[in-house]
Motif scaffolding. Structure first.
Motif, PDB file in Angstrom:
ATOM      1  N   ARG A 204      45.132 -31.283   5.715  1.00 57.27           N
ATOM      2  CA  ARG A 204      43.676 -31.764   5.878  1.00 57.27           C
ATOM      3  C   ARG A 204      43.190 -31.631   7.143  1.00 57.27           C
ATOM      4  N   ASP A 205      43.754 -32.530   7.885  1.00 55.09           N
ATOM      5  CA  ASP A 205      43.380 -32.826   9.171  1.00 55.09           C
ATOM      6  C   ASP A 205      43.390 -31.605  10.207  1.00 55.09           C
ATOM      7  N   ALA A 206      44.281 -30.752   9.940  1.00 59.65           N
ATOM      8  CA  ALA A 206      44.630 -29.437  10.543  1.00 59.65           C
ATOM      9  C   ALA A 206      43.607 -28.456  10.567  1.00 59.65           C
ATOM     10  N   ARG A 207      43.144 -28.462   9.277  1.00 55.68           N
ATOM     11  CA  ARG A 207      41.847 -27.622   8.849  1.00 55.68           C
ATOM     12  C   ARG A 207      40.576 -28.174   9.215  1.00 55.68           C
ATOM     13  N   GLY A 208      40.708 -29.517   9.805  1.00 56.68           N
ATOM     14  CA  GLY A 208      39.360 -30.163  10.328  1.00 56.68           C
ATOM     15  C   GLY A 208      38.649 -30.698   9.389  1.00 56.68           C
ATOM     16  N   LEU A 209      39.125 -31.071   8.246  1.00 56.33           N
ATOM     17  CA  LEU A 209      38.185 -31.495   7.267  1.00 56.33           C
ATOM     18  C   LEU A 209      38.227 -33.201   7.052  1.00 56.33           C
ATOM     19  N   SER A 210      37.021 -33.606   7.183  1.00 51.36           N
ATOM     20  CA  SER A 210      37.093 -34.982   6.915  1.00 51.36           C
ATOM     21  C   SER A 210      36.856 -35.555   5.461  1.00 51.36           C
ATOM     22  N   ASP A 211      36.714 -36.738   5.323  1.00 52.83           N
ATOM     23  CA  ASP A 211      36.729 -37.022   3.826  1.00 52.83           C
ATOM     24  C   ASP A 211      35.690 -36.490   3.121  1.00 52.83           C
ATOM     25  N   PRO A 212      34.308 -36.520   3.661  1.00 52.21           N
ATOM     26  CA  PRO A 212      33.307 -36.005   3.088  1.00 52.21           C
ATOM     27  C   PRO A 212      33.427 -34.422   3.015  1.00 52.21           C
ATOM     28  N   ASP A 213      33.809 -33.792   3.997  1.00 48.72           N
ATOM     29  CA  ASP A 213      34.157 -32.194   3.949  1.00 48.72           C
ATOM     30  C   ASP A 213      35.050 -32.092   2.600  1.00 48.72           C
ATOM     31  N   PHE A 214      36.202 -32.855   2.678  1.00 52.03           N
ATOM     32  CA  PHE A 214      37.070 -32.474   1.585  1.00 52.03           C
ATOM     33  C   PHE A 214      36.435 -32.559   0.387  1.00 52.03           C
ATOM     34  N   PHE A 215      35.546 -33.745   0.157  1.00 57.02           N
ATOM     35  CA  PHE A 215      35.100 -34.050  -1.269  1.00 57.02           C
ATOM     36  C   PHE A 215      33.957 -32.820  -1.708  1.00 57.02           C
ATOM     37  N   VAL A 216      33.473 -32.332  -0.909  1.00 54.66           N
ATOM     38  CA  VAL A 216      32.406 -31.115  -1.227  1.00 54.66           C
ATOM     39  C   VAL A 216      33.103 -30.128  -1.323  1.00 54.66           C
ATOM     40  N   LEU A 217      33.902 -29.614  -0.312  1.00 57.76           N
ATOM     41  CA  LEU A 217      34.810 -28.363  -0.748  1.00 57.76           C
ATOM     42  C   LEU A 217      35.585 -28.370  -2.115  1.00 57.76           C
ATOM     43  N   SER A 218      36.235 -29.629  -2.257  1.00 59.27           N
ATOM     44  CA  SER A 218      36.970 -29.757  -3.731  1.00 59.27           C
ATOM     45  C   SER A 218      35.781 -29.599  -4.870  1.00 59.27           C
ATOM     46  N   LEU A 219      34.792 -30.266  -4.696  1.00 59.44           N
ATOM     47  CA  LEU A 219      33.889 -30.107  -5.782  1.00 59.44           C
ATOM     48  C   LEU A 219      33.357 -28.814  -5.908  1.00 59.44           C
ATOM     49  N   LEU A 220      33.141 -28.009  -5.084  1.00 55.01           N
ATOM     50  CA  LEU A 220      32.735 -26.724  -5.111  1.00 55.01           C
ATOM     51  C   LEU A 220      33.907 -25.811  -5.575  1.00 55.01           C
ATOM     52  N   ILE A 235      29.226 -36.919  -5.826  1.00 52.24           N
ATOM     53  CA  ILE A 235      30.154 -37.515  -4.967  1.00 52.24           C
ATOM     54  C   ILE A 235      29.720 -39.111  -4.645  1.00 52.24           C
ATOM     55  N   ALA A 236      28.530 -39.225  -5.177  1.00 46.35           N
ATOM     56  CA  ALA A 236      27.970 -40.790  -4.949  1.00 46.35           C
ATOM     57  C   ALA A 236      29.306 -41.991  -5.221  1.00 46.35           C
ATOM     58  N   TYR A 237      30.110 -41.637  -6.195  1.00 51.44           N
ATOM     59  CA  TYR A 237      31.149 -42.756  -6.462  1.00 51.44           C
ATOM     60  C   TYR A 237      32.072 -42.994  -5.425  1.00 51.44           C
ATOM     61  N   THR A 238      32.022 -42.211  -4.446  1.00 52.36           N
ATOM     62  CA  THR A 238      32.826 -42.317  -3.470  1.00 52.36           C
ATOM     63  C   THR A 238      32.280 -43.468  -2.424  1.00 52.36           C
ATOM     64  N   GLY A 239      31.006 -43.521  -2.271  1.00 51.47           N
ATOM     65  CA  GLY A 239      30.258 -44.244  -1.429  1.00 51.47           C
ATOM     66  C   GLY A 239      29.721 -43.639  -0.290  1.00 51.47           C
ATOM     67  N   PRO A 312      30.466 -44.698 -13.563  1.00 55.30           N
ATOM     68  CA  PRO A 312      29.220 -45.267 -13.505  1.00 55.30           C
ATOM     69  C   PRO A 312      28.047 -44.138 -13.805  1.00 55.30           C
ATOM     70  N   GLY A 313      28.552 -43.272 -14.765  1.00 56.41           N
ATOM     71  CA  GLY A 313      27.904 -42.285 -15.269  1.00 56.41           C
ATOM     72  C   GLY A 313      27.911 -40.899 -14.468  1.00 56.41           C
ATOM     73  N   LEU A 314      29.128 -40.645 -13.898  1.00 56.84           N
ATOM     74  CA  LEU A 314      28.975 -39.382 -13.221  1.00 56.84           C
ATOM     75  C   LEU A 314      28.586 -38.195 -14.192  1.00 56.84           C
ATOM     76  N   PRO A 315      28.105 -37.100 -13.491  1.00 52.15           N
ATOM     77  CA  PRO A 315      27.972 -35.746 -14.180  1.00 52.15           C
ATOM     78  C   PRO A 315      29.280 -35.291 -14.646  1.00 52.15           C
ATOM     79  N   THR A 316      29.021 -34.467 -15.538  1.00 58.63           N
ATOM     80  CA  THR A 316      30.452 -33.798 -16.002  1.00 58.63           C
ATOM     81  C   THR A 316      30.889 -32.654 -14.864  1.00 58.63           C
ATOM     82  N   LEU A 317      32.262 -32.875 -14.598  1.00 54.04           N
ATOM     83  CA  LEU A 317      32.654 -31.872 -13.730  1.00 54.04           C
ATOM     84  C   LEU A 317      33.376 -30.860 -14.452  1.00 54.04           C
ATOM     85  N   TRP A 318      34.254 -31.103 -15.256  1.00 55.27           N
ATOM     86  CA  TRP A 318      35.060 -30.053 -16.120  1.00 55.27           C
ATOM     87  C   TRP A 318      34.506 -29.937 -17.400  1.00 55.27           C
ATOM     88  N   THR A 319      34.317 -28.794 -17.817  1.00 57.15           N
ATOM     89  CA  THR A 319      33.672 -28.601 -19.112  1.00 57.15           C
ATOM     90  C   THR A 319      34.853 -27.956 -20.068  1.00 57.15           C
TER      91      THR A 319
END
Ligand code: FMN
Length: 319
Positions: A204-220, A235-239, A312-319
């Motif tokens: 992950r680090d070698a690709r220059g991905l921070s925690d937030p970058d990683f969360f956004v990319l894996s979500l999309l 992503i709100a659940y990660t704080g 906490p009431g996250l939107p559905t990710l997988w359908t």
């Protein structure tokens, strides 16, 4: 202790339910050639030499006539995930075999695939057992898989897990001066999370991905396009507070595309997340292989239950 005359059937059932069992489906072929099957957790081993097993069937069961006349029957020890199959064979009155693929056994008795273990048996004895008939069979053939078996306890399905003998030590758990013990859930979850992540963080680090970058990319990678608001909600659940500025920075690095419908992965973003996910799956495969199917299934089950009850009431990710 309850003495026999005072036994309340409901209470007796609950007491018996404290004995954890597996779940089986026993099948046979009726005299008219039709397949017959029933869910049974009364299965047990009897003898090793000769190999013998038993199970009992209620005298009220519709399949009693078929099993009483049967010379052969097959016992299927169900695997974790076969709860629907168990329920199907526990319901009277429906065509239990409709659409069910079958393997070819050595007799006409149906042989169901995908189970933890299977025993092809010849009827050896039948005994009266109160309101049940006890069937004892000699095992002619058997097979087994590496699938984790399904468990039944206190009236519900469960997963089995080996006891972690080396995790819990009484001294640390009982030491009053310690702020927390090694059994503290937060410690176990946090440490497990970080140790797991450490296995693929270098990729992950070698690709220059921070925690937030990683969360956004894996979500999309799972769901796209999504608006900035939708991404923030997921992503709100990660704080971590992902705003449009952070998303625009990912667009500027050519990891995301901004479309009129929302944000999606760019080709470079797709490539980056695929590489990181491949590394993560490698770490997972290694850990799961060392845990074994049984504990891997139990771990996933426990984590899913914890996630569901603390959601906490996250939107559905997988359908
Ligand atoms: C987990 C589980 C275990 C069961 N174990 C038994 C059993 O050992 N013996 C039995 O007679 N019924 C058992 N049952 C109930 C039967 O599966 C159920 O009565 C079924 O409808 C009988 O089918 P039949 O009437 O078509 O013969 C069990 C049900 C469940 C869900």
């Amino acid at each position: 202790m309850n003495a026999s005359p005072a036994i309340d059937p409901r209470d007796f059932r609950q007491a018996l339910g404290m004995f954890a069992t597996g779940v089986t489906i026993v099948t046979t072929c009726a005299e008219d050639g039709s397949p017959v099957g029933v869910t049974a957790n009364s299965f047990n081993s009897v003898s090793l030499q000769p190999p013998m097993v038993l199970w009992s069937l209620a005298k009220t069961a519709r399949s009693l006539t078929a099993f009483s006349a049967a010379t052969h029957w097959n016992v299927h020890v169900l695997a974790n995930g076969q709860e629907a199959l168990s329920n199907r064979f526990a319901r009277p009155g429906e065509d239990k075999f409709a659409g069910l693929p079958l393997d070819q056994g050595s007799t006409a008795a149906p042989l169901i695939p995908g189970c933890a273990a299977r025993f092809e048996c010849r009827t050896a004895f039948q005994y009266e057992g109160g309101d049940h008939i006890i069937f004892v069979g000699e095992v002619m053939r058997y097979d087994r898989s590496e699938r984790a078996p399904l468990v039944y306890v206190t009236g519900g399905y469960a997963v089995a897990s080996k006891v972690a003998a080396d995790v819990s030590t009484a001294q640390t758990a009982d030491r009053a001066s310690a702020p927390y013990s090694e059994n503290l859930l937060g410690y176990l979850l946090g440490r497990a999370h970080h140790q797991f992540l450490a296995g693929f963080r270098p990729t992950r680090d070698a690709r220059g991905l921070s925690d937030p970058d990683f969360f956004v990319l894996s979500l999309l990678a799972v769901r796209a396009p999504l608006s900035a608001t939708e991404i923030a909600e997921h992503i709100a659940y990660t704080g971590i507070d992902i705003g449009p500025v952070a998303l625009q920075a990912l667009v500027a690095r050519d990891l995301l595309r901004a479309t009129p419908e929302g944000y999606a992965l760019s080709a470079a973003g797709q490539d980056a997340i695929l590489h990181v996910m491949a590394a993560a799956k490698g770490v997972e495969a290694d850990i799961m292989a060392r845990l074994g199917e049984l504990d891997a299934a139990a771990l996933r089950n426990g984590l899913k239950r914890l996630i569901a009850l603390s959601d906490p009431g996250l939107p559905t990710l997988w359908t």
